[in-house]
Design an enzyme around this catalytic site. Structure first.
Site, PDB file in Angstrom:
ATOM      1  N   THR B  97       0.865  -1.176   0.000  1.00  0.00           N
ATOM      2  CA  THR B  97       0.000   0.000   0.000  1.00  0.00           C
ATOM      3  C   THR B  97       0.901   1.224   0.000  1.00  0.00           C
ATOM      4  O   THR B  97       1.591   1.510   0.984  1.00  0.00           O
ATOM      5  CB  THR B  97      -0.906   0.023   1.247  1.00  0.00           C
ATOM      6  OG1 THR B  97      -1.788  -1.098   1.203  1.00  0.00           O
ATOM      7  CG2 THR B  97      -1.731   1.301   1.283  1.00  0.00           C
ATOM      8  N   LYS B 172      -7.649   1.427  -2.173  1.00  0.00           N
ATOM      9  CA  LYS B 172      -7.168   1.001  -0.861  1.00  0.00           C
ATOM     10  C   LYS B 172      -7.175   2.171   0.120  1.00  0.00           C
ATOM     11  O   LYS B 172      -7.507   2.000   1.301  1.00  0.00           O
ATOM     12  CB  LYS B 172      -5.749   0.418  -0.974  1.00  0.00           C
ATOM     13  CG  LYS B 172      -5.092   0.032   0.351  1.00  0.00           C
ATOM     14  CD  LYS B 172      -5.760  -1.166   1.036  1.00  0.00           C
ATOM     15  CE  LYS B 172      -5.220  -1.434   2.438  1.00  0.00           C
ATOM     16  NZ  LYS B 172      -3.859  -1.993   2.480  1.00  0.00           N
TER      17      LYS B 172
END
Lengths: 293, 293
Positions: B97, B172
């Site tokens: 991420t 995300k």
């Protein structure tokens, strides 16, 4: 012996709840500010009372479902209020969402006459009220709770005894902190998504099933995407609850940064004319902050 | 022909994910900073590569799962990085991420050599990685996505193609806004409940089934009540994600009052030494604000 029941306050919630008691064959006396709202129930066999006091005279249990703290105070301790008919054995059940502090004051006043006040705020909206699937959070003497529990089961499916007087209201306030802060997160996340070029429906589907999931995301996000801002729960009412939350927080010296923030953002929503829309209208405020329009 | 696979980064997440690919009989080359973490997979038949470039030479698809933006940049465009082995047809899938902005820069650099970068951050934690039940959010060329989708299905159950390069990362980030703001509401609601004398378990049961419900409430609130602050997801990592969120928000001129607030409160959590605890440790910060202890 079958309990005689009175219901005071026949708005969207109270009207459905009283109707469910009448359908269960409880003898019902009703009172509400605008008599027009009583006509359907009167046609189905309910009795009219001119004042809260007169309604309470005819009943073993008095249910109240009005809007704000002053409304309940007027019904309970005001002129011609329930307190004028208070007597040992009478139980008063307040379904309104109001201040737990004011609740305890009224409970003490009624207790002097042998009458018990239970605070019993609900969640689940008009659909829950109509179908008898409300959540009911009850505070006050547990013996009185046990006496009215069968009646509450006509109106709700999740009935929780939360503790002493005010505990039902406090639990409802906990519910409202969760609801409002979670909704704030949903609004902010969707504005961020749209501003950064994502497809909103695909995004909701991608994140909704995991750790980001919530009732608010599942139920309100699709309304935001569709531009449907009709009220499930109105901004104005959420603000009333947030004011009570922040008052109780101040009294109990509890710092609530997130609830304070959502209260301020809803104030912006009210300023923009969204007060009578659903709480998902917060999305529009954050969209404006991001100057999309 | 069976795709040859490389996996770079064998932390808690990457280790499980690489293991699932090996179990599915994909020829696997691995590289990670500390070789000790590779020993189990090497014993099961994986090949070791001394650098990301050498790992990429042996593979049709290179998976990356490291921590932060600079880590991915080092692996992809750094010395002995994947880019040294970039060639037409190679697909790089980044499960970390990181910043969608940096993602697009790296994707452009790889594209010059005919190599496609897909951003494919995951959610679902170590349990999801072990069981192959992750959610994977993918951005980049859709034709490359289609080629690697069967491999992704070894690692996750909810695989969403989110759009062009960076869209997986942005999705995300949406997930992380939802997760962190909802968690903030849960922490604040429970502190309010405890400070005002409610029984926490009863309160969670009373409100969890309705409009206040969320994954965070169902999964983290019981840990807060039990005083269990071991990490499911670490405060430090949540802070890394919030920094990316606020950077993207600033670049895209999106105002995020709630995400900003939760970032500040997590900073207080880090200051109090809770950085390596789970995100539910925010409860302790708000408890201190309410001076319970």
């Amino acid at each position: 012996m079958e309990k005689r029941v009175a219901f005071i306050g026949l708005g969207i919630m109270g009207g459905h709840m009283a109707s469910r008691l009448l359908e269960a064959d409880y003898p019902l006396t009703i009172h509400t500010r605008s008599r027009a709202k009583a006509s359907k129930l009167l046609g189905q066999g309910a009795e009219w009372a001119d004042t809260p006091a007169k309604a309470a005279e005819q009943a073993d249990v008095v249910f109240i479902c009005v809007t704000d703290t002053p409304d309940v105070e007027k019904v309970v301790t005001g002129e011609h209020g329930v307190i004028a008919a208070a007597r040992p054995g009478l139980i008063v059940v307040d379904h309104s969402t109001i201040s737990p502090i004011a609740t305890r004051v009224m409970a003490a006043a009624l207790a002097e006459k042998g009458t018990t006040l239970l605070d019993a705020p609900v969640s689940g909206g008009d659909v829950g009220a109509r179908n008898g699937t409300l959540s009911i959070m009850v505070g006050g003497e547990s013996s009185a709770f046990e006496q009215v529990e069968p009646l509450l089961r006509r109106m709700g499916t999740t009935i929780t005894y939360c503790g002493k007087s005010g505990a039902g209201q406090t639990t409802k306030l906990v519910n409202q902190i969760l609801v409002s802060v979670t909704n704030m997160g949903v609004c902010e996340a969707l504005v961020f998504a749209r501003k950064n070029g994502l497809d909103l429906e695909r995004t909701i589907a991608a994140v909704g099933g995991g750790a980001a999931g919530s009732w608010q995301l599942a139920n309100l996000a699709p309304k935001m995407v569709a531009g449907d801002f009709r009220p499930g729960f109105m901004v104005n009412l959420q603000q009333k609850d947030l004011r009570i939350i922040l008052q109780v927080a101040e009294e109990s010296k509890t710092s609530l940064p997130a609830a304070s923030l959502v209260h301020q953002l809803f104030t912006a929503a009210e300023a923009a004319g969204h007060g009578k829309e659903g709480t998902q209208a917060l999305f529009k405020v954050l969209e404006k902050l991001a100057s999309i329009h």
